[in-house]
Design an enzyme around this catalytic site. Sequence first.
Site: not given
Length: 183
Positions: A7, A65, A141, A162, A168
């Site tokens: 990544t 992704d 982001g 998170k 993810r």
Amino acid sequence: MKTHFATSNPGKFKEAKMLFNKNNLELEHYNVDLLEIQTDNVEELALYSVRHAFKALNKPVFVEDAGIFIKSLKDFPGVYSKHACYTIGLEGILKLLEGVEDRSAEFRAVVAYKDAENEKVFKGVCRGNITSQVRGRDGFGYDPIFLPQGKNKTYAEDLITKTDLSHRAQALKQLVDYLKLQA
Ligand code: ITT
């Protein structure tokens, strides 16, 4: 055996590293600009990228992704999430949603793993709402404008949540379980 995460995004690697460490699995960063094809099939895209990464590295590797899909914007920015973040930015997204009642959105993640014998795909989804203001400093982001369902803090205000619940995290937990079975 050591697994590599291909990544270009350090925020994504950081989250994966925490989860791998928690499970006593080794993770290395393979910092690379992934080859991506133009498609709205996220699974196909991830498989294409991981095959290319494996060819270059010749070691167990995965790619991941992700994107954010906003319902009232007909799933925009979706597969264009990275581009939209750099161009119109969070303020641009908030502007598009001014006066819009339905602020529901979801993050989607696809992880594609490859080693010499196996190829596997895992998916995660996290539903929530877009805030009316930018909130919080952590993460990356769209984290400062995403409020996960049932929570009152954005991802950028509560990175612990998170790391546990995100799109993810869900996809990576399946990968971790798979790797533990292989060990
Ligand atoms: P690699 O493809 O090199 O892994 P990337 O930044 O291009 O890194 P993605 O294509 O997976 O990563 O994600 C596209 C964009 O979606 C990303 O640049 C962020 O703006 C946004 N995004 C993805 N996951 C996110 C998350 O967990 N929190 C906030 N924004 C996220």
